[in-house]
Motif scaffolding. Structure first.
Motif, PDB file in Angstrom:
ATOM      1  N   VAL A 268       0.855  -1.186   0.000  1.00  0.00           N
ATOM      2  CA  VAL A 268       0.000   0.000   0.000  1.00  0.00           C
ATOM      3  C   VAL A 268       0.892   1.236   0.000  1.00  0.00           C
ATOM      4  O   VAL A 268       2.117   1.149   0.149  1.00  0.00           O
ATOM      5  N   SER A 269       0.269   2.394  -0.159  1.00  0.00           N
ATOM      6  CA  SER A 269       1.036   3.636  -0.163  1.00  0.00           C
ATOM      7  C   SER A 269       1.571   3.936   1.238  1.00  0.00           C
ATOM      8  O   SER A 269       1.070   3.422   2.246  1.00  0.00           O
ATOM      9  N   ALA A 270       2.576   4.789   1.293  1.00  0.00           N
ATOM     10  CA  ALA A 270       3.155   5.170   2.583  1.00  0.00           C
ATOM     11  C   ALA A 270       2.118   5.861   3.463  1.00  0.00           C
ATOM     12  O   ALA A 270       2.118   5.682   4.694  1.00  0.00           O
ATOM     13  N   ASP A 271       1.204   6.653   2.869  1.00  0.00           N
ATOM     14  CA  ASP A 271       0.173   7.342   3.651  1.00  0.00           C
ATOM     15  C   ASP A 271      -0.746   6.356   4.354  1.00  0.00           C
ATOM     16  O   ASP A 271      -1.084   6.518   5.531  1.00  0.00           O
ATOM     17  N   VAL A 272      -1.170   5.323   3.624  1.00  0.00           N
ATOM     18  CA  VAL A 272      -2.051   4.312   4.212  1.00  0.00           C
ATOM     19  C   VAL A 272      -1.318   3.541   5.303  1.00  0.00           C
ATOM     20  O   VAL A 272      -1.850   3.311   6.402  1.00  0.00           O
ATOM     21  N   ARG A 273      -0.093   3.139   4.999  1.00  0.00           N
ATOM     22  CA  ARG A 273       0.680   2.368   5.983  1.00  0.00           C
ATOM     23  C   ARG A 273       0.924   3.171   7.256  1.00  0.00           C
ATOM     24  O   ARG A 273       0.769   2.648   8.371  1.00  0.00           O
ATOM     25  N   LEU A 291      -1.156  -6.170   5.489  1.00  0.00           N
ATOM     26  CA  LEU A 291      -1.796  -4.976   4.950  1.00  0.00           C
ATOM     27  C   LEU A 291      -1.324  -4.818   3.515  1.00  0.00           C
ATOM     28  O   LEU A 291      -0.136  -4.624   3.251  1.00  0.00           O
ATOM     29  N   GLY A 292      -2.229  -4.922   2.560  1.00  0.00           N
ATOM     30  CA  GLY A 292      -1.819  -4.832   1.159  1.00  0.00           C
ATOM     31  C   GLY A 292      -2.986  -4.649   0.226  1.00  0.00           C
ATOM     32  O   GLY A 292      -4.157  -4.725   0.623  1.00  0.00           O
ATOM     33  N   ARG A 293      -2.659  -4.373  -1.029  1.00  0.00           N
ATOM     34  CA  ARG A 293      -3.662  -4.251  -2.085  1.00  0.00           C
ATOM     35  C   ARG A 293      -3.826  -5.581  -2.794  1.00  0.00           C
ATOM     36  O   ARG A 293      -2.849  -6.304  -3.005  1.00  0.00           O
ATOM     37  N   ASN A 294      -5.040  -5.886  -3.202  1.00  0.00           N
ATOM     38  CA  ASN A 294      -5.291  -7.127  -3.906  1.00  0.00           C
ATOM     39  C   ASN A 294      -4.611  -7.101  -5.266  1.00  0.00           C
ATOM     40  O   ASN A 294      -4.689  -6.124  -5.994  1.00  0.00           O
ATOM     41  N   SER A 295      -3.919  -8.159  -5.636  1.00  0.00           N
ATOM     42  CA  SER A 295      -3.152  -8.182  -6.889  1.00  0.00           C
ATOM     43  C   SER A 295      -3.886  -8.859  -8.032  1.00  0.00           C
ATOM     44  O   SER A 295      -3.351  -8.980  -9.117  1.00  0.00           O
ATOM     45  N   VAL A 296      -5.126  -9.316  -7.785  1.00  0.00           N
ATOM     46  CA  VAL A 296      -5.863 -10.049  -8.817  1.00  0.00           C
ATOM     47  C   VAL A 296      -7.121  -9.307  -9.222  1.00  0.00           C
ATOM     48  O   VAL A 296      -7.372  -9.063 -10.398  1.00  0.00           O
ATOM     49  N   GLU A 297      -7.937  -8.913  -8.265  1.00  0.00           N
ATOM     50  CA  GLU A 297      -9.214  -8.301  -8.581  1.00  0.00           C
ATOM     51  C   GLU A 297      -9.029  -6.888  -9.128  1.00  0.00           C
ATOM     52  O   GLU A 297      -8.135  -6.152  -8.679  1.00  0.00           O
ATOM     53  N   GLY A 301      -8.804  -3.534  -4.148  1.00  0.00           N
ATOM     54  CA  GLY A 301      -9.190  -3.242  -2.782  1.00  0.00           C
ATOM     55  C   GLY A 301      -8.067  -3.523  -1.799  1.00  0.00           C
ATOM     56  O   GLY A 301      -7.175  -4.329  -2.048  1.00  0.00           O
ATOM     57  N   ILE A 302      -8.101  -2.827  -0.663  1.00  0.00           N
ATOM     58  CA  ILE A 302      -7.087  -2.990   0.371  1.00  0.00           C
ATOM     59  C   ILE A 302      -7.592  -3.979   1.408  1.00  0.00           C
ATOM     60  O   ILE A 302      -8.756  -3.910   1.843  1.00  0.00           O
ATOM     61  N   THR A 303      -6.741  -4.893   1.809  1.00  0.00           N
ATOM     62  CA  THR A 303      -7.079  -5.899   2.803  1.00  0.00           C
ATOM     63  C   THR A 303      -6.180  -5.731   4.022  1.00  0.00           C
ATOM     64  O   THR A 303      -4.960  -5.626   3.889  1.00  0.00           O
ATOM     65  N   LEU A 304      -6.798  -5.701   5.196  1.00  0.00           N
ATOM     66  CA  LEU A 304      -6.079  -5.607   6.458  1.00  0.00           C
ATOM     67  C   LEU A 304      -6.452  -6.807   7.320  1.00  0.00           C
ATOM     68  O   LEU A 304      -7.636  -7.056   7.574  1.00  0.00           O
ATOM     69  N   ILE A 305      -5.441  -7.533   7.754  1.00  0.00           N
ATOM     70  CA  ILE A 305      -5.646  -8.651   8.665  1.00  0.00           C
ATOM     71  C   ILE A 305      -4.861  -8.355   9.938  1.00  0.00           C
ATOM     72  O   ILE A 305      -3.653  -8.076   9.875  1.00  0.00           O
ATOM     73  N   ALA A 306      -5.546  -8.393  11.065  1.00  0.00           N
ATOM     74  CA  ALA A 306      -4.906  -8.085  12.341  1.00  0.00           C
ATOM     75  C   ALA A 306      -5.401  -9.054  13.404  1.00  0.00           C
ATOM     76  O   ALA A 306      -6.390  -9.769  13.212  1.00  0.00           O
ATOM     77  N   THR A 307      -4.716  -9.075  14.515  1.00  0.00           N
ATOM     78  CA  THR A 307      -5.128  -9.887  15.658  1.00  0.00           C
ATOM     79  C   THR A 307      -5.362  -8.969  16.849  1.00  0.00           C
ATOM     80  O   THR A 307      -4.822  -7.850  16.920  1.00  0.00           O
ATOM     81  N   THR A 308      -6.164  -9.420  17.784  1.00  0.00           N
ATOM     82  CA  THR A 308      -6.455  -8.628  18.972  1.00  0.00           C
ATOM     83  C   THR A 308      -6.477  -9.519  20.205  1.00  0.00           C
ATOM     84  O   THR A 308      -6.791 -10.720  20.116  1.00  0.00           O
ATOM     85  N   VAL A 309      -6.137  -8.921  21.309  1.00  0.00           N
ATOM     86  CA  VAL A 309      -6.209  -9.605  22.601  1.00  0.00           C
ATOM     87  C   VAL A 309      -7.393  -9.029  23.363  1.00  0.00           C
ATOM     88  O   VAL A 309      -7.481  -7.803  23.539  1.00  0.00           O
ATOM     89  N   ALA A 333     -13.237   3.486  -1.832  1.00  0.00           N
ATOM     90  CA  ALA A 333     -12.302   2.367  -1.944  1.00  0.00           C
ATOM     91  C   ALA A 333     -12.836   1.142  -1.211  1.00  0.00           C
ATOM     92  O   ALA A 333     -13.462   1.242  -0.151  1.00  0.00           O
ATOM     93  N   VAL A 334     -12.606  -0.012  -1.794  1.00  0.00           N
ATOM     94  CA  VAL A 334     -13.002  -1.267  -1.174  1.00  0.00           C
ATOM     95  C   VAL A 334     -11.966  -1.639  -0.123  1.00  0.00           C
ATOM     96  O   VAL A 334     -10.794  -1.831  -0.445  1.00  0.00           O
ATOM     97  N   VAL A 335     -12.374  -1.703   1.123  1.00  0.00           N
ATOM     98  CA  VAL A 335     -11.461  -2.014   2.222  1.00  0.00           C
ATOM     99  C   VAL A 335     -12.027  -3.205   2.993  1.00  0.00           C
ATOM    100  O   VAL A 335     -13.162  -3.160   3.473  1.00  0.00           O
TER     101      VAL A 335
END
Length: 348
Positions: A268-273, A291-297, A301-309, A333-335
């Motif tokens: 993703v762009s530096a601003d988003v990161r 955290l990244g942009r989809n390379s196929v569709e 769209g940007i996809t964020l995967i995170a974990t939480t406690v 934007a598709v997020v």
């Protein structure tokens, strides 16, 4: 003694294999190549336009536009001229070729810096990523490209291959990646692209010089007025190629270990990161996995995967989506946000 007598025979057979140019053909070739090394208005206009195409094509991830920039870039002319100057001991032509090439490099780098600054949000495209990790194959490609360019110029009946040489050598795109990467703090990509560009530069000159010699374009020491500078220049270029071989070889070994790279997401762009990292700093219970942009569709769209406690507030996903859309300056934007709940640790 037998080995000593075989050496001239082997080299002579190699020379005999290549068609030696007649005096008239040699003079015409020198004239054509000298014109190609002329840094006049046409050269400046074409390098500006080619650098513009290369920068825009790289930022847009358009392979067709990048190829177009390769075809119209005039940098091959002065590089081949430098190879001919080495072969003939023509110091005046060598200096002229290097000066013109230097002007072209400065113009191309300047154009890429401008577009890198004007670009609203840098997101490394596949075209940029492709030039961010050169290896030994790129050195071989550049060497062969210089040889093909010199042979095609010396043999007009195969001059139609010059367009293919321009694509294979790919001189301007790596230079444009240097400027784009530098203006967006992508120093690793910019550094590797610089290695690729210098590799192409040096290898093309050496490859062209080798073929011109085999075509009979070299002159004797008495004719050239001394070859001391030729030896120094050739040794310097060869030394640069040897030094560059170290990172190229390391990249080749690493690629062999990792296998063929086919990324599932683009950066993703530096601003988003930076926006996401800032949010995570104020919420230490979260950890980013991806955290990244989809390379196929096509919607990229940007996809964020995170974990939480611990428990997750219902508004968190909406907050992250809005943060990413605001940083990207695109409210439509598709997020996609996926937050995984960590399992509690169990003491054994």
């Amino acid at each position: 003694m037998k080995g000593d007598t075989d050496k001239p025979r082997v080299s002579q057979r190699i020379y005999d294999f290549f068609p030696t140019l007649e005096r008239k053909a040699r003079l015409e070739l020198v004239e054509r190549i000298s014109i190609g090394a002329d840094g006049g208005v046409d050269f400046i206009v074409m390098i500006v336009l080619a650098a513009t195409l290369a920068s825009l094509g790289l930022l847009q991830g358009s392979t067709a536009v990048v190829i177009g920039a390769m075809l119209v870039a005039p940098l091959m002319g002065p590089l081949v001229a430098a190879g001919l100057a080495l072969t003939q001991g023509n110091l005046r032509l060598f200096r002229k070729a290097f000066l013109v090439c230097g002007v072209g490099i400065l113009i191309g780098l300047g154009a890429s810096l401008v577009f890198g600054i004007l670009n609203p949000g840098f997101e490394a495209s596949q075209e940029i990523e492709a030039r961010g990790r050169p290896d030994m194959f790129d050195l071989v490609i550049a060497l062969v490209s210089g040889m093909v360019a010199a042979y095609a110029m010396g043999r007009p009946n195969v001059s139609g291959t010059l367009a293919g040489v321009a694509i294979a050598a790919a001189l301007l795109p790596p230079l444009a990646v240097v400027g784009i990467g530098a203006t967006n703090s992508e120093w690793l990509i910019a550094g590797n692209a610089a290695i690729l560009f210098v590799t192409n530069l040096v290898a093309i000159i050496l490859g062209a010089a080798l073929i011109f010699r085999l075509l009979g374009m070299h002159v004797t020491a008495s004719e050239s007025g001394g070859v001391a500078w030729v030896r120094r220049a050739t040794m310097s270029l060869s030394l640069v190629a040897i030094i560059l071989s170290a990172p190229l070889l390391l990249n080749a070994l690493e690629k062999k270990r990792e296998g063929q790279v086919r990324p599932t997401v683009y950066p993703v762009s530096a601003d988003v990161r930076n926006a996401v990292n800032l949010y995570m700093k104020s919420h230490p219970e979260f950890s980013v996995i991806m955290l990244g942009r989809n390379s196929v569709e096509p919607d990229t769209g940007i996809t964020l995967i995170a974990t939480t406690v611990g428990p997750l507030a219902a508004s968190v996903k909406g907050q992250l989506r809005q943060i990413i859309r605001t940083a990207r300056k695109d409210q439509d934007a598709v997020v996609r946000v996926f937050i995984l709940q960590q399992a509690p640790e169990i003491d054994e």
